[in-house]
Design a protein around this motif. Structure first.
Motif, PDB file in Angstrom:
ATOM      1  N   TRP A 265    -103.034 -48.901  63.589  1.00  0.00           N
ATOM      2  CA  TRP A 265    -102.546 -47.621  63.201  1.00  0.00           C
ATOM      3  C   TRP A 265    -102.948 -46.608  64.643  1.00  0.00           C
ATOM      4  N   ALA A 266    -101.881 -46.417  65.523  1.00  0.00           N
ATOM      5  CA  ALA A 266    -102.224 -45.974  66.896  1.00  0.00           C
ATOM      6  C   ALA A 266    -102.616 -44.639  66.762  1.00  0.00           C
ATOM      7  N   ILE A 267    -103.654 -44.369  67.490  1.00  0.00           N
ATOM      8  CA  ILE A 267    -104.046 -42.924  67.398  1.00  0.00           C
ATOM      9  C   ILE A 267    -104.331 -42.380  68.787  1.00  0.00           C
ATOM     10  N   PRO A 268    -104.141 -41.270  69.169  1.00  0.00           N
ATOM     11  CA  PRO A 268    -103.714 -40.222  68.157  1.00  0.00           C
ATOM     12  C   PRO A 268    -102.359 -40.041  67.607  1.00  0.00           C
ATOM     13  N   GLN A 269    -101.397 -40.995  68.347  1.00  0.00           N
ATOM     14  CA  GLN A 269    -100.073 -40.781  67.923  1.00  0.00           C
ATOM     15  C   GLN A 269     -99.515 -40.910  66.511  1.00  0.00           C
ATOM     16  N   GLY A 270    -100.500 -41.616  65.710  1.00  0.00           N
ATOM     17  CA  GLY A 270    -100.162 -41.547  64.200  1.00  0.00           C
ATOM     18  C   GLY A 270     -98.648 -42.697  64.211  1.00  0.00           C
ATOM     19  N   ALA A 271     -98.919 -43.898  64.695  1.00  0.00           N
ATOM     20  CA  ALA A 271     -97.890 -44.681  64.948  1.00  0.00           C
ATOM     21  C   ALA A 271     -98.285 -46.177  64.302  1.00  0.00           C
ATOM     22  N   LEU A 272     -97.346 -46.789  63.396  1.00  0.00           N
ATOM     23  CA  LEU A 272     -97.650 -48.171  63.138  1.00  0.00           C
ATOM     24  C   LEU A 272     -97.628 -49.266  64.261  1.00  0.00           C
ATOM     25  N   ILE A 273     -98.128 -50.082  64.868  1.00  0.00           N
ATOM     26  CA  ILE A 273     -97.834 -50.968  65.955  1.00  0.00           C
ATOM     27  C   ILE A 273     -97.893 -52.188  65.313  1.00  0.00           C
ATOM     28  N   SER A 274     -96.756 -52.893  65.387  1.00  0.00           N
ATOM     29  CA  SER A 274     -96.346 -54.086  64.678  1.00  0.00           C
ATOM     30  C   SER A 274     -97.387 -55.322  64.922  1.00  0.00           C
TER      31      SER A 274
END
Length: 468
Positions: A265-274
């Protein structure tokens, strides 16, 4: 919303006006589970209504990758991929080390292929099988996606199909009440509107397709204490309503220790990285520049490993060939545009981004350490790095159900007309984080919705003697 608590109401006190608003099947939740159930009920000639708490149907399904594992589909056959429900069931069972509910493993493995084929043939959903890599635990390529390759795309297509079928979808309708008699027969629901008013709908059967409990901090502390401090990256609708209703009705709960975490879970962007990046040779390193687990075991258990590192963070490290693969996923493209991906032309630059010792990182990239990956080629400059943490996505435990998705009481007997699937019910991941096979969440949602629809239709025919 006023935040009323989920409640069981006595049937004899249900407002008389509710009898003027009746539907054979009330579906609580408009995610992938609820919409699949509604579309299949439509095919079976059974009227239903979907009650969705949000302004548009999204839920956990929209936050997911949108990838659904299924064997023996028409798309697989067209591609010449040999697969079977038995092989899929074996993969599910192996990942869960035999601790997944056997009756659900078999039922879902058999149902998911026909469910996807029905959604394609009758409702226009177009599936493609992801190519080029295998997700952890899958022995063949069976991960299906809509062309957008996102959960948002999946939900958009399901919602469009429901609209085309003229299925009533009541949005901004947070179900707070189940009305039931002393036998557990559900006769209706009460749902809250944004202004706090309650409306009621009577029904002959109810399908709980609503949520897990990952967004309810108190329930997580009680039922899933190992993730009590984890970031919750799921949908706020996961408030534990189904568990609360089940407890009040005397339902049995199962597999409460099972959940889907994610270590990317990318931080601080709050995105799922496959996790496809890891499966293609990417690695995770901690703040010291060292690997700390075998990434090929799975992204769910990786959440626990990442959270155990200094600061609860790690770095996904990969190179140009893997970056090219990653850019085939729209979610990754969005994350890269948001600044999640750091580009480094050398080991020295990569070490500076991570903040670790260059020599330690160089040794890791050279394959030194306790977690060798003999099948993977060495990573080469230029490198990419994404700062990530571990997160709780959704719970895999909940109401105990049988192979027909009927909710069971504490003695193991089915309630007369209450069904559950998806996040509301136990899944097929067993009772631990490492039991989660990639795609198990949407498997439970779509296969469970398919089965629950057939069960509800059969129950109504048995009660009335005709198809509603």
């Amino acid at each position: 919303m006023t935040g009323m608590k989920p409640t069981i109401r006595r049937a004899e006190h249900m407002p008389a006006a509710a009898q003027d608003s009746h539907v054979p099947v009330a579906i609580v939740g408009g995610g992938a589970c609820g919409l699949t159930a509604a579309l299949l009920l439509h095919d079976l000639g059974v009227d239903c209504a979907v009650l969705e708490r949000d302004a548009t149907p999204t839920g956990s399904s929209a936050l997911s990758s949108g990838f659904i594992p299924a064997p023996a589909t028409q798309v697989q056959r067209d591609l010449g991929i040999a697969d079977s429900p038995e092989r899929f069931a074996a993969d599910i069972g192996a990942k869960a080390k035999g601790r997944a509910a056997p009756h659900l493993v078999q039922a879902y493995a058999r149902a998911i292929g026909p469910a996807l084929d029905a959604l394609q043939q009758r409702h226009g959903l177009q599936w493609q099988v992801l190519d080029g890599f295998l997700y952890p635990g899958h022995s063949v390529r069976r991960m299906h996606a809509v062309p957008e390759k996102t959960g948002v795309g999946l939900m958009g297509r399901l919602a469009n199909a429901a609209a085309a079928a003229d299925i009533p979808l009541v949005t901004d309708a947070a179900v707070r009440e189940l009305w039931a008699d002393d036998t557990g027969l559900v006769i209706g629901v009460g749902y809250e509107r944004p202004d706090g008013t309650l409306e009621h709908l009577s029904c002959d059967a109810a399908i709980l397709a609503c949520n897990g409990f990952g967004g309810n901090a108190a329930m997580v502390r009680e039922l899933l204490p190992e993730m009590r401090d984890a970031l919750f990256a799921g949908h706020t609708g996961n408030d534990g309503s189904a568990v609360a209703w089940g407890r009040a009705l005397g339902a049995r709960l199962a597999d409460l220790g099972g959940y889907q975490g994610h270590g990317s879970w990318a931080i601080p962007q709050g995105a799922l990285i496959s996790w496809a990046l890891m499966m293609e040779g990417g690695i995770q390193v901690n703040a010291l520049g060292r690997r700390f687990h075998d990434e090929t075991e799975g992204y769910s258990e990786a959440s626990v490993h990442v959270l155990a590192q200094p600061g609860g963070v790690a770095w996904n490290v990969f190179d140009a060939p893997i970056l090219a693969l990653a850019r085939g996923f729209p979610d990754f493209v969005d994350a890269e545009a948001a600044g999640a991906v750091k580009h480094c032309d050398s080991v020295q630059a990569l070490a500076a981004v991570i903040g670790c010792d260059e020599a330690a990182l160089a040794a890791t990239l050279a394959g030194q350490g306790p977690y060798p990956r003999p099948a993977a080629r060495p990573l080469q400059a230029p490198f990419c790095a994404v700062k990530v943490t571990g997160a709780l996505f959704h719970t895999q435990g909940g109401l105990d159900i049988d192979a027909q998705c009927r909710v069971l009481d504490t003695a193991g007997r089915p309630f007369p007309n209450l069904l559950a699937a998806g996040g509301a019910a136990r899944g097929v991941s067993g009772d631990a984080v490492w039991g989660y096979l990639s795609g198990n969440g949407l498997l439970s949602a779509v296969a469970g919705g398919f089965i629950a629809a057939h069960t509800a239709a059969h129950q109504l025919r048995s009660t009335t003697g005709t198809t509603p």
